[in-house]
Design a protein around this motif. Structure first.
Motif, PDB file in Angstrom:
ATOM      1  N   ASP A  20       0.921  -1.236  -0.166  1.00 20.70           N
ATOM      2  CA  ASP A  20       0.022   0.015  -0.044  1.00 20.70           C
ATOM      3  C   ASP A  20       0.821   1.338  -0.078  1.00 20.70           C
ATOM      4  O   ASP A  20       0.675   2.190  -0.660  1.00 20.70           O
ATOM      5  CB  ASP A  20      -0.960   0.093   1.242  1.00 20.70           C
ATOM      6  N   ILE A  21       1.802   1.272   0.778  1.00 24.49           N
ATOM      7  CA  ILE A  21       2.876   2.523   0.793  1.00 24.49           C
ATOM      8  C   ILE A  21       3.505   2.758  -0.349  1.00 24.49           C
ATOM      9  O   ILE A  21       3.715   3.689  -1.099  1.00 24.49           O
ATOM     10  CB  ILE A  21       3.810   2.349   2.098  1.00 24.49           C
ATOM     11  N   LEU A  22       3.934   1.568  -1.067  1.00 22.31           N
ATOM     12  CA  LEU A  22       4.816   1.643  -2.397  1.00 22.31           C
ATOM     13  C   LEU A  22       3.708   2.246  -3.452  1.00 22.31           C
ATOM     14  O   LEU A  22       4.193   2.964  -4.252  1.00 22.31           O
ATOM     15  CB  LEU A  22       5.364   0.144  -2.806  1.00 22.31           C
ATOM     16  N   GLN A  23       2.609   1.743  -3.264  1.00 18.97           N
ATOM     17  CA  GLN A  23       1.524   2.332  -4.324  1.00 18.97           C
ATOM     18  C   GLN A  23       1.292   3.740  -4.130  1.00 18.97           C
ATOM     19  O   GLN A  23       1.319   4.446  -5.154  1.00 18.97           O
ATOM     20  CB  GLN A  23       0.415   1.382  -4.037  1.00 18.97           C
ATOM     21  N   LYS A  24       1.400   4.382  -2.780  1.00 14.33           N
ATOM     22  CA  LYS A  24       1.195   5.765  -2.454  1.00 14.33           C
ATOM     23  C   LYS A  24       2.442   6.334  -2.988  1.00 14.33           C
ATOM     24  O   LYS A  24       2.246   7.485  -3.788  1.00 14.33           O
ATOM     25  CB  LYS A  24       1.115   5.815  -1.110  1.00 14.33           C
ATOM     26  N   LYS A  25       3.501   5.834  -2.761  1.00  7.34           N
ATOM     27  CA  LYS A  25       4.709   6.542  -3.164  1.00  7.34           C
ATOM     28  C   LYS A  25       4.757   6.729  -4.920  1.00  7.34           C
ATOM     29  O   LYS A  25       5.101   7.644  -5.421  1.00  7.34           O
ATOM     30  CB  LYS A  25       6.220   5.766  -3.059  1.00  7.34           C
ATOM     31  N   LEU A  26       4.457   5.481  -5.437  1.00  9.11           N
ATOM     32  CA  LEU A  26       4.231   5.547  -6.906  1.00  9.11           C
ATOM     33  C   LEU A  26       3.134   6.421  -7.615  1.00  9.11           C
ATOM     34  O   LEU A  26       3.393   7.098  -8.542  1.00  9.11           O
ATOM     35  CB  LEU A  26       3.825   4.015  -7.267  1.00  9.11           C
ATOM     36  N   ASP A  82      12.349   6.720 -13.940  1.00 13.97           N
ATOM     37  CA  ASP A  82      13.325   5.436 -13.196  1.00 13.97           C
ATOM     38  C   ASP A  82      12.863   5.108 -11.883  1.00 13.97           C
ATOM     39  O   ASP A  82      12.599   3.947 -11.526  1.00 13.97           O
ATOM     40  CB  ASP A  82      14.601   6.485 -12.890  1.00 13.97           C
ATOM     41  N   LEU A  83      12.203   6.104 -11.057  1.00 15.22           N
ATOM     42  CA  LEU A  83      11.481   5.945  -9.752  1.00 15.22           C
ATOM     43  C   LEU A  83      10.301   4.973  -9.617  1.00 15.22           C
ATOM     44  O   LEU A  83      10.235   4.185  -9.011  1.00 15.22           O
ATOM     45  CB  LEU A  83      11.250   7.296  -8.950  1.00 15.22           C
ATOM     46  N   ALA A  84       9.512   5.554 -10.909  1.00 13.32           N
ATOM     47  CA  ALA A  84       8.341   4.651 -11.130  1.00 13.32           C
ATOM     48  C   ALA A  84       8.700   3.197 -11.429  1.00 13.32           C
ATOM     49  O   ALA A  84       8.215   2.325 -10.764  1.00 13.32           O
ATOM     50  CB  ALA A  84       7.516   5.037 -12.340  1.00 13.32           C
ATOM     51  N   LEU A 130       7.007  -3.711  -6.407  1.00 11.93           N
ATOM     52  CA  LEU A 130       5.554  -4.136  -6.186  1.00 11.93           C
ATOM     53  C   LEU A 130       5.377  -5.204  -6.723  1.00 11.93           C
ATOM     54  O   LEU A 130       4.493  -6.102  -6.388  1.00 11.93           O
ATOM     55  CB  LEU A 130       4.719  -3.004  -6.588  1.00 11.93           C
ATOM     56  N   GLY A 131       5.841  -5.661  -8.080  1.00  8.14           N
ATOM     57  CA  GLY A 131       5.832  -6.834  -8.533  1.00  8.14           C
ATOM     58  C   GLY A 131       6.459  -8.048  -7.896  1.00  8.14           C
ATOM     59  O   GLY A 131       5.875  -9.071  -7.726  1.00  8.14           O
ATOM     60  N   GLN A 132       7.687  -7.761  -7.089  1.00 10.43           N
ATOM     61  CA  GLN A 132       8.115  -8.785  -6.425  1.00 10.43           C
ATOM     62  C   GLN A 132       7.413  -8.941  -5.113  1.00 10.43           C
ATOM     63  O   GLN A 132       7.160 -10.265  -4.735  1.00 10.43           O
ATOM     64  CB  GLN A 132       9.645  -8.275  -6.003  1.00 10.43           C
ATOM     65  N   ALA A 157       1.111  -8.809  -9.700  1.00 10.38           N
ATOM     66  CA  ALA A 157       2.456  -8.725 -10.060  1.00 10.38           C
ATOM     67  C   ALA A 157       2.830  -8.559 -11.822  1.00 10.38           C
ATOM     68  O   ALA A 157       3.630  -7.756 -12.175  1.00 10.38           O
ATOM     69  CB  ALA A 157       3.094 -10.137  -9.856  1.00 10.38           C
ATOM     70  N   LEU A 158       1.859  -9.266 -12.403  1.00 12.50           N
ATOM     71  CA  LEU A 158       2.092  -9.296 -13.844  1.00 12.50           C
ATOM     72  C   LEU A 158       1.672  -7.780 -14.457  1.00 12.50           C
ATOM     73  O   LEU A 158       2.490  -7.323 -15.319  1.00 12.50           O
ATOM     74  CB  LEU A 158       0.998 -10.330 -14.607  1.00 12.50           C
ATOM     75  N   ASP A 159       0.666  -7.173 -13.823  1.00 12.61           N
ATOM     76  CA  ASP A 159       0.212  -5.655 -14.312  1.00 12.61           C
ATOM     77  C   ASP A 159       1.504  -4.847 -14.004  1.00 12.61           C
ATOM     78  O   ASP A 159       1.783  -3.920 -15.001  1.00 12.61           O
ATOM     79  CB  ASP A 159      -0.889  -5.234 -13.350  1.00 12.61           C
ATOM     80  N   TYR A 160       2.391  -4.881 -12.902  1.00  7.50           N
ATOM     81  CA  TYR A 160       3.375  -4.216 -12.643  1.00  7.50           C
ATOM     82  C   TYR A 160       4.511  -4.630 -13.546  1.00  7.50           C
ATOM     83  O   TYR A 160       5.177  -3.489 -14.041  1.00  7.50           O
ATOM     84  CB  TYR A 160       3.850  -4.439 -11.377  1.00  7.50           C
TER      85      TYR A 160
END
Length: 302
Positions: A204-210, A217-219, A226-228, A240-243
């Motif tokens: 959830d936090i990584l998605q917020k950062k994204l 590069d950061l994205a 997120l995929g991992q 994971a496949l979407d990422y």
């Protein structure tokens, strides 16, 4: 006794005003206080004499008697003097803490006392009391910026000194409630959720950062993480496949995403979906030997 008291009073004034004998004046005033410990005039005189002599220990004893007699604002002022003497002249942090705590017993929102206690608790490394002090200050302020500073201090204290990681997370989350885009807080929660293996919250936090960043590069870095996490920790292969798909649309030669997809080829449930993503990647990169292998896999599936 009252006669004796009056005699000592005359002697004290003579010693102090006519003979300039502070020690004898102190003895006389002390004798008066022994007769009447509520003799404020004598206590005031002793306070002045001990202050002039820089006799801080005896001055404290007099101020304590005055504090016992006083009430309301007067008592608070005396306690403040006592705290200052303990802290600044006697290097007695515990005594100062006791004095400032008494002030709060009388005036619960006294910010001078709270700020002084914050410094003293830090000095004495009394982290539990410092945490309580922060909590009081937090409850007393309605200003969002002040809350921001306090919550960050509280979170840092819980993480670094008390090793109370759940509490640290709680305070960081409260910061996000006030400032959803705060990068330092997002980074702190990223670190804490990872260390505590709270992968759903971490995602959830990584998605917020994204969502808050436009840098490619950061994205890419965030999407790969997120995929991992979705593939390896949350068993959410579709996510994971979407990422991975998003990464490769932006960066077709991303080795990490390609490697992760090749591992997922082993999963029969997602073999076809993964092969189609890799088909586009290998075709774009003109990696025809690998493209043929992927097409063979699709033939087997079909």
């Amino acid at each position: 006794d009252m006669l004796k008291h009056d005699l000592y009073k005359r002697m004290a004034h003579i010693y102090e005003d006519q003979l300039d004998d502070a020690d004898k004046a102190i003895e006389a005033y002390r004798a008066m206080v022994e007769i009447d410990d509520m003799d404020v005039e004598s206590l005031n005189a002793l306070e002045n004499l001990y202050t002039n002599a820089s006799n801080w220990t005896e001055l404290l004893s007099v101020l304590k008697l005055k504090a016992d007699v006083g009430n309301g604002d007067e008592r608070v002022d005396i306690l403040r003097k006592m705290a200052s003497i303990n802290r600044d002249f006697l290097n007695n942090a515990e005594g100062a803490i006791e004095n400032y705590s008494e002030i709060l017993d009388n005036v619960s929102d006294d910010m001078d006392a709270l700020n002084a206690l914050e410094s003293l608790y830090t000095q004495t490394e009394n982290w539990e009391k410092l945490a309580e002090n922060y909590e009081i200050k937090l409850n007393l302020t309605s200003d969002a910026d002040e809350k921001h500073v306090l919550l960050n201090q509280m979170a840092q204290l819980q993480e670094e000194k008390l090793k109370a990681y759940d509490d640290a997370i709680m305070y960081h989350v409260q910061v996000l409630d006030l400032f959803p885009d705060d990068e330092e807080t997002l980074d702190a929660l990223d670190r804490l959720y990872l260390s505590q293996e709270q992968y759903e919250d971490l995602a959830d936090i990584l998605q917020k950062k994204l969502d808050h960043h436009q840098d490619d590069d950061l994205a890419t870095s965030l999407e790969f993480r997120l995929g991992q996490i979705n593939a390896n920790e949350l068993s959410n292969i579709d996510a994971a496949l979407d990422y991975y798909r998003s990464i490769l649309a932006r960066e077709p030669k991303h080795e990490g995403a390609v490697e992760a997809l090749n591992k997922l080829l082993e999963d029969e449930t997602y073999r076809l979906d993964v092969s189609k993503i890799l088909e586009n990647v290998y075709a774009t990169n003109e990696q025809y030997d690998k493209l043929v292998d992927i097409l063979e896999i699709q033939c087997e599936i079909e």
